[in-house]
Write a protein that holds these residues in place. Structure first.
Motif, PDB file in Angstrom:
ATOM      1  N   SER A  71      85.946  49.288  -5.116  1.00  0.00           N
ATOM      2  CA  SER A  71      86.138  48.065  -4.330  1.00  0.00           C
ATOM      3  C   SER A  71      87.490  48.080  -3.623  1.00  0.00           C
ATOM      4  N   LEU A  72      88.498  48.657  -4.263  1.00  0.00           N
ATOM      5  CA  LEU A  72      89.827  48.756  -3.653  1.00  0.00           C
ATOM      6  C   LEU A  72      89.778  49.615  -2.392  1.00  0.00           C
ATOM      7  N   ALA A  82      87.738  47.801   0.299  1.00  0.00           N
ATOM      8  CA  ALA A  82      88.524  46.712   0.875  1.00  0.00           C
ATOM      9  C   ALA A  82      89.483  47.230   1.934  1.00  0.00           C
ATOM     10  N   LEU A  83      90.067  48.392   1.695  1.00  0.00           N
ATOM     11  CA  LEU A  83      90.956  49.004   2.679  1.00  0.00           C
ATOM     12  C   LEU A  83      90.200  49.304   3.971  1.00  0.00           C
ATOM     13  N   ALA A 106      93.269  44.128   5.238  1.00  0.00           N
ATOM     14  CA  ALA A 106      93.026  45.080   4.159  1.00  0.00           C
ATOM     15  C   ALA A 106      93.853  44.733   2.934  1.00  0.00           C
ATOM     16  N   MET A 149      92.558  43.983  -0.731  1.00  0.00           N
ATOM     17  CA  MET A 149      93.029  44.855  -1.804  1.00  0.00           C
ATOM     18  C   MET A 149      93.773  44.073  -2.882  1.00  0.00           C
ATOM     19  N   CYS A 165      91.376  43.152  -5.338  1.00  0.00           N
ATOM     20  CA  CYS A 165      90.975  44.321  -6.131  1.00  0.00           C
ATOM     21  C   CYS A 165      92.057  44.726  -7.126  1.00  0.00           C
ATOM     22  N   ILE A 166      93.318  44.661  -6.703  1.00  0.00           N
ATOM     23  CA  ILE A 166      94.410  45.019  -7.609  1.00  0.00           C
ATOM     24  C   ILE A 166      94.467  44.049  -8.783  1.00  0.00           C
TER      25      ILE A 166
END
Length: 445
Positions: A62-63, A66-67, A247, A251, A254-255
């Protein structure tokens, strides 16, 4: 079936918003089906450990996604604004710049992403029993990054012109292929985790090639000429000015989720598998919010380029209304049928019980995402991307990290992790809706 380009600059908004956003939502669901198929096939035929190995990679994947989505959204906004302003020469340059850049960034992720794989899994405290399978899946998955990147950028370009259907058709083709290859590679060749990862990569390749072929045959502004592929620094800078903060915003979620995933891993493989199963339902529901958010960004972008400010405000309002209604309807359906749905992933009662916890604490309150997601989408359409990204960093990361590092160690219960999601959404709503209102005041002034 020929794709229909929606009319963003005039006509009834609800009909055009639905015609644009629903294909994006279904496209997002099919994208999630790639991982869901992998999880279900491994859960059914390889066991809970293999299912947990793939599920543990969801947050890392997902990270990366997302980018790619965030940066490609920058191209979407810039091209939409150019189209709205009828600056077609600049739009053509941006299209070819974005496609070439998509391949470059995809290759970079595929190569450089291999280096921290083992470190990332160690940082997530993945149990030794599933770590090897998780590493194999992630390394093979990374090979497909150029194809995934190219698809996301091509889809963003098509949507900037109002075509949300062609990317959907490509995903339908690729999803069917992925299901077939998953079953063949696992049941016939017995390749296990490596097999489902290889199936995903091949499906991404087919998906990207379908959109490239479509653009090569297209006429007008979306026509792709291979000889025109080059990086125009000025256009790329405009895309990145909007795309990189977008992004970052994706992210950040996600982080924060990576930190939560680390805490989930400490609760054992059954909780890991439960979280992966419920997350699959959760992210598919969220795809509808993403569809309306991208509709808001693109519609606002074109109308802002055409200097139709009143219609920009109408777009934002109508997207918020449609998102809230959709979340209420889907939440009711999921609550009514959550046990049969979870049964597709596992028959383990402990897994199902913990998955229900995530649905109750995270999936059902997703309506809380409406305010900050739609307002963020509108701000990006105006070309304002950094401020909502910073607000998301403060609200989402702040709330979730404080909860994981301060409260969870003394109260290590799954539900105490899940409640951090709705709390962080409320804080994000307050900050980003306030930013949106300030921007409207600035426009009026």
């Amino acid at each position: 079936m020929p794709a229909r380009n929606v009319n963003m600059l005039s006509g009834p908004l609800y009909r055009e918003l639905l015609a644009f956003s629903l294909p994006i939502a279904v496209t997002g669901i099919l994208e999630q089906l790639f991982n869901a198929t992998d999880t279900m096939v491994l859960g059914r035929f390889e066991g809970t450990a293999a299912m947990a190995a793939v599920g543990n990679n969801v947050t890392i994947i997902s990270l990366i996604v997302a980018l790619l989505l965030g940066v490609s959204l920058g191209a979407n906004v810039v091209i939409a604004q150019y189209i709205g302003a009828r600056r077609l020469k600049e739009a053509t340059r941006t299209i070819h710049t974005a496609l070439l850049f998509s391949l470059l960034i995809g290759v970079a992720i595929a190569v450089l992403g291999q280096l921290p794989v083992a470190w990332a899994l160690d940082a997530l405290a993945v149990p030794a029993a599933v770590q090897k399978a998780a590493e194999i899946y992630l390394r093979i998955f990374l090979v497909g990054m150029p194809f995934l990147s190219l698809y996301n950028f091509a889809a963003a370009i098509l949507r900037s012109r109002g075509d949300a259907q062609t990317p959907l058709y490509a995903l339908i083709l690729a999803s069917v292929l992925n299901i077939v290859l998953d079953l063949v590679f696992v049941l016939v060749f017995d390749w296990g985790t490596a097999g489902v990862a290889a199936a995903t990569v091949l499906s991404y390749l087919v998906c990207a090639l379908h959109l490239v072929r479509h653009m090569l045959r297209a006429t007008g502004i979306l026509h792709l000429e291979l000889g025109l592929l080059r990086i125009h620094v000025g256009e790329l800078a405009k895309c990145l000015r909007i795309g990189l903060p977008a992004a970052l915003q994706g992210m950040v979620f996600c982080i924060a989720n990576l930190v939560i995933q680390n805490a989930i891993n400490s609760l054992g493989p059954e909780v890991m598998a439960a979280s992966a199963a419920a997350f699959t339902i959760e992210i598919n529901m969220y795809c509808f919010t993403v569809g309306f958010q991208q509709a808001c960004t693109t519609f606002v972008g074109q109308n802002y380029g055409a200097r139709q400010f009143a219609r920009c405000r109408e777009v934002t309002r109508d997207c918020a209304v449609l998102t809230a209604i959709t979340m209420i309807m889907l939440g009711a359906l999921i609550y009514a049928f959550m046990y049969p749905m979870l049964g597709f992933f596992s028959t383990n009662p402990v897994v199902i019980e913990n998955a229900v916890t995530r649905i109750e604490y995270v999936v059902l309150p997703e309506i809380l995402c409406t305010g900050f997601d739609i307002c963020s989408g509108a701000l990006r359409g105006y070309g304002v991307s950094l401020a909502p990204a910073i607000a998301t960093l403060i609200s989402v990361c702040g709330v979730r990290l404080i909860g994981v590092w301060w409260y969870f160690p003394t109260h290590p219960v799954f539900s105490n992790l899940m409640v951090l999601f709705p709390i962080s959404w409320i804080v994000a709503d307050i900050l980003i809706i306030s930013l949106y209102r300030l921007h409207l005041k600035h426009l009026r002034a």
